[in-house]
Design a protein around this motif. Structure first.
Motif, PDB file in Angstrom:
ATOM      1  N   MET A  49      -6.133   5.711   4.003  1.00  0.00           N
ATOM      2  CA  MET A  49      -6.889   4.993   5.040  1.00  0.00           C
ATOM      3  C   MET A  49      -7.879   4.019   4.417  1.00  0.00           C
ATOM      4  O   MET A  49      -8.025   2.892   4.887  1.00  0.00           O
ATOM      5  CB  MET A  49      -7.636   5.975   5.941  1.00  0.00           C
ATOM      6  N   GLU A  50      -8.542   4.438   3.352  1.00  0.00           N
ATOM      7  CA  GLU A  50      -9.484   3.544   2.674  1.00  0.00           C
ATOM      8  C   GLU A  50      -8.763   2.309   2.129  1.00  0.00           C
ATOM      9  O   GLU A  50      -9.229   1.185   2.284  1.00  0.00           O
ATOM     10  CB  GLU A  50     -10.196   4.283   1.547  1.00  0.00           C
ATOM     11  N   ALA A  51      -7.609   2.522   1.516  1.00  0.00           N
ATOM     12  CA  ALA A  51      -6.838   1.398   0.979  1.00  0.00           C
ATOM     13  C   ALA A  51      -6.391   0.469   2.103  1.00  0.00           C
ATOM     14  O   ALA A  51      -6.483  -0.764   1.971  1.00  0.00           O
ATOM     15  CB  ALA A  51      -5.622   1.912   0.202  1.00  0.00           C
ATOM     16  N   LEU A  52      -5.927   1.027   3.196  1.00  0.00           N
ATOM     17  CA  LEU A  52      -5.496   0.205   4.329  1.00  0.00           C
ATOM     18  C   LEU A  52      -6.667  -0.603   4.885  1.00  0.00           C
ATOM     19  O   LEU A  52      -6.538  -1.797   5.156  1.00  0.00           O
ATOM     20  CB  LEU A  52      -4.896   1.082   5.433  1.00  0.00           C
ATOM     21  N   THR A  53      -7.802   0.057   5.042  1.00  0.00           N
ATOM     22  CA  THR A  53      -8.975  -0.614   5.598  1.00  0.00           C
ATOM     23  C   THR A  53      -9.418  -1.773   4.710  1.00  0.00           C
ATOM     24  O   THR A  53      -9.792  -2.834   5.197  1.00  0.00           O
ATOM     25  CB  THR A  53     -10.127   0.400   5.771  1.00  0.00           C
ATOM     26  N   ARG A  54      -9.348  -1.578   3.397  1.00  0.00           N
ATOM     27  CA  ARG A  54      -9.774  -2.630   2.468  1.00  0.00           C
ATOM     28  C   ARG A  54      -8.781  -3.777   2.363  1.00  0.00           C
ATOM     29  O   ARG A  54      -9.182  -4.923   2.171  1.00  0.00           O
ATOM     30  CB  ARG A  54      -9.975  -2.053   1.071  1.00  0.00           C
ATOM     31  N   HIS A  55      -7.484  -3.481   2.460  1.00  0.00           N
ATOM     32  CA  HIS A  55      -6.481  -4.485   2.095  1.00  0.00           C
ATOM     33  C   HIS A  55      -5.680  -5.093   3.238  1.00  0.00           C
ATOM     34  O   HIS A  55      -5.005  -6.099   3.029  1.00  0.00           O
ATOM     35  CB  HIS A  55      -5.521  -3.908   1.061  1.00  0.00           C
ATOM     36  N   LEU A  56      -5.727  -4.491   4.413  1.00  0.00           N
ATOM     37  CA  LEU A  56      -4.963  -5.085   5.514  1.00  0.00           C
ATOM     38  C   LEU A  56      -5.629  -6.366   5.974  1.00  0.00           C
ATOM     39  O   LEU A  56      -6.856  -6.425   6.088  1.00  0.00           O
ATOM     40  CB  LEU A  56      -4.882  -4.121   6.706  1.00  0.00           C
ATOM     41  N   PRO A  57      -4.829  -7.395   6.239  1.00  0.00           N
ATOM     42  CA  PRO A  57      -5.410  -8.613   6.807  1.00  0.00           C
ATOM     43  C   PRO A  57      -5.944  -8.312   8.210  1.00  0.00           C
ATOM     44  O   PRO A  57      -5.468  -7.392   8.879  1.00  0.00           O
ATOM     45  CB  PRO A  57      -4.232  -9.585   6.862  1.00  0.00           C
TER      46      PRO A  57
ATOM     47  N   ARG B 109       6.481   8.024   3.393  1.00  0.00           N
ATOM     48  CA  ARG B 109       7.257   7.052   4.171  1.00  0.00           C
ATOM     49  C   ARG B 109       6.621   5.663   4.079  1.00  0.00           C
ATOM     50  O   ARG B 109       5.426   5.543   3.897  1.00  0.00           O
ATOM     51  CB  ARG B 109       7.313   7.479   5.631  1.00  0.00           C
ATOM     52  N   ASP B 110       7.445   4.665   4.262  1.00  0.00           N
ATOM     53  CA  ASP B 110       6.960   3.280   4.295  1.00  0.00           C
ATOM     54  C   ASP B 110       7.143   2.761   5.725  1.00  0.00           C
ATOM     55  O   ASP B 110       8.228   2.334   6.092  1.00  0.00           O
ATOM     56  CB  ASP B 110       7.744   2.421   3.315  1.00  0.00           C
ATOM     57  N   PRO B 111       6.077   2.787   6.521  1.00  0.00           N
ATOM     58  CA  PRO B 111       6.207   2.381   7.912  1.00  0.00           C
ATOM     59  C   PRO B 111       6.308   0.872   8.132  1.00  0.00           C
ATOM     60  O   PRO B 111       6.416   0.417   9.261  1.00  0.00           O
ATOM     61  CB  PRO B 111       4.928   2.938   8.567  1.00  0.00           C
TER      62      PRO B 111
ATOM     63  N   ILE C 202       0.837  -1.199   0.000  1.00  0.00           N
ATOM     64  CA  ILE C 202       0.000   0.000   0.000  1.00  0.00           C
ATOM     65  C   ILE C 202       0.871   1.248   0.000  1.00  0.00           C
ATOM     66  O   ILE C 202       0.588   2.215  -0.715  1.00  0.00           O
ATOM     67  CB  ILE C 202      -0.983  -0.025   1.184  1.00  0.00           C
ATOM     68  N   ALA C 203       1.951   1.229   0.773  1.00  0.00           N
ATOM     69  CA  ALA C 203       2.864   2.379   0.797  1.00  0.00           C
ATOM     70  C   ALA C 203       3.465   2.620  -0.583  1.00  0.00           C
ATOM     71  O   ALA C 203       3.618   3.774  -1.009  1.00  0.00           O
ATOM     72  CB  ALA C 203       3.962   2.159   1.831  1.00  0.00           C
ATOM     73  N   SER C 204       3.784   1.558  -1.283  1.00  0.00           N
ATOM     74  CA  SER C 204       4.360   1.692  -2.627  1.00  0.00           C
ATOM     75  C   SER C 204       3.355   2.290  -3.605  1.00  0.00           C
ATOM     76  O   SER C 204       3.719   3.104  -4.456  1.00  0.00           O
ATOM     77  CB  SER C 204       4.803   0.327  -3.143  1.00  0.00           C
ATOM     78  N   ARG C 205       2.116   1.895  -3.478  1.00  0.00           N
ATOM     79  CA  ARG C 205       1.089   2.340  -4.422  1.00  0.00           C
ATOM     80  C   ARG C 205       0.470   3.689  -4.081  1.00  0.00           C
ATOM     81  O   ARG C 205       0.019   4.403  -4.970  1.00  0.00           O
ATOM     82  CB  ARG C 205      -0.026   1.296  -4.500  1.00  0.00           C
ATOM     83  N   PHE C 206       0.407   4.028  -2.797  1.00  0.00           N
ATOM     84  CA  PHE C 206      -0.343   5.200  -2.375  1.00  0.00           C
ATOM     85  C   PHE C 206       0.512   6.300  -1.748  1.00  0.00           C
ATOM     86  O   PHE C 206      -0.041   7.254  -1.193  1.00  0.00           O
ATOM     87  CB  PHE C 206      -1.451   4.785  -1.397  1.00  0.00           C
ATOM     88  N   ALA C 207       1.816   6.203  -1.837  1.00  0.00           N
ATOM     89  CA  ALA C 207       2.692   7.236  -1.277  1.00  0.00           C
ATOM     90  C   ALA C 207       2.324   8.599  -1.848  1.00  0.00           C
ATOM     91  O   ALA C 207       2.119   8.748  -3.050  1.00  0.00           O
ATOM     92  CB  ALA C 207       4.146   6.919  -1.594  1.00  0.00           C
ATOM     93  N   GLY C 208       2.179   9.575  -0.960  1.00  0.00           N
ATOM     94  CA  GLY C 208       1.866  10.927  -1.382  1.00  0.00           C
ATOM     95  C   GLY C 208       0.390  11.222  -1.574  1.00  0.00           C
ATOM     96  O   GLY C 208       0.020  12.364  -1.804  1.00  0.00           O
ATOM     97  N   GLN C 209      -0.445  10.206  -1.466  1.00  0.00           N
ATOM     98  CA  GLN C 209      -1.887  10.411  -1.604  1.00  0.00           C
ATOM     99  C   GLN C 209      -2.454  11.005  -0.316  1.00  0.00           C
ATOM    100  O   GLN C 209      -1.866  10.865   0.753  1.00  0.00           O
ATOM    101  CB  GLN C 209      -2.582   9.078  -1.909  1.00  0.00           C
ATOM    102  N   PRO C 210      -3.628  11.637  -0.397  1.00  0.00           N
ATOM    103  CA  PRO C 210      -4.250  12.189   0.815  1.00  0.00           C
ATOM    104  C   PRO C 210      -4.548  11.089   1.842  1.00  0.00           C
ATOM    105  O   PRO C 210      -4.822   9.939   1.485  1.00  0.00           O
ATOM    106  CB  PRO C 210      -5.554  12.808   0.304  1.00  0.00           C
ATOM    107  N   VAL C 211      -4.488  11.464   3.113  1.00  0.00           N
ATOM    108  CA  VAL C 211      -4.700  10.514   4.208  1.00  0.00           C
ATOM    109  C   VAL C 211      -6.002   9.711   4.047  1.00  0.00           C
ATOM    110  O   VAL C 211      -5.971   8.488   4.199  1.00  0.00           O
ATOM    111  CB  VAL C 211      -4.633  11.223   5.581  1.00  0.00           C
ATOM    112  N   PRO C 212      -7.139  10.338   3.724  1.00  0.00           N
ATOM    113  CA  PRO C 212      -8.368   9.541   3.594  1.00  0.00           C
ATOM    114  C   PRO C 212      -8.282   8.461   2.506  1.00  0.00           C
ATOM    115  O   PRO C 212      -8.815   7.359   2.676  1.00  0.00           O
ATOM    116  CB  PRO C 212      -9.451  10.575   3.247  1.00  0.00           C
TER     117      PRO C 212
END
Length: 61
Positions: free
Chosen positions: A27-35, A56-58, A14-24
């Protein structure tokens, strides 16, 4: 430990694909894709999204 590895990999992707995108958006991508992982709160997801949003890639990978 296997679940942690999946979680870190998902955050890395997700960090690779969404770096620099707005927080919301991040967050949507994380909510959908995190196990599903116990102990990950909405506040933690937001903190991760904020890191990704500024490029950043946390995940540590």
């Amino acid at each position: 430990m296997h679940d942690d590895t999946q979680l870190f990999r998902a955050v890395h992707i997700i960090a690779s694909r969404f770096a620099g995108q707005p927080v919301p958006v991040v967050m949507e991508a994380l909510t959908r894709h995190l196990p599903q992982a116990p102990g990950i709160s909405a506040l933690e997801i937001r903190r991760i999204a904020e890191e990704i949003s500024v490029g950043r890639d946390p995940s540590g990978l």
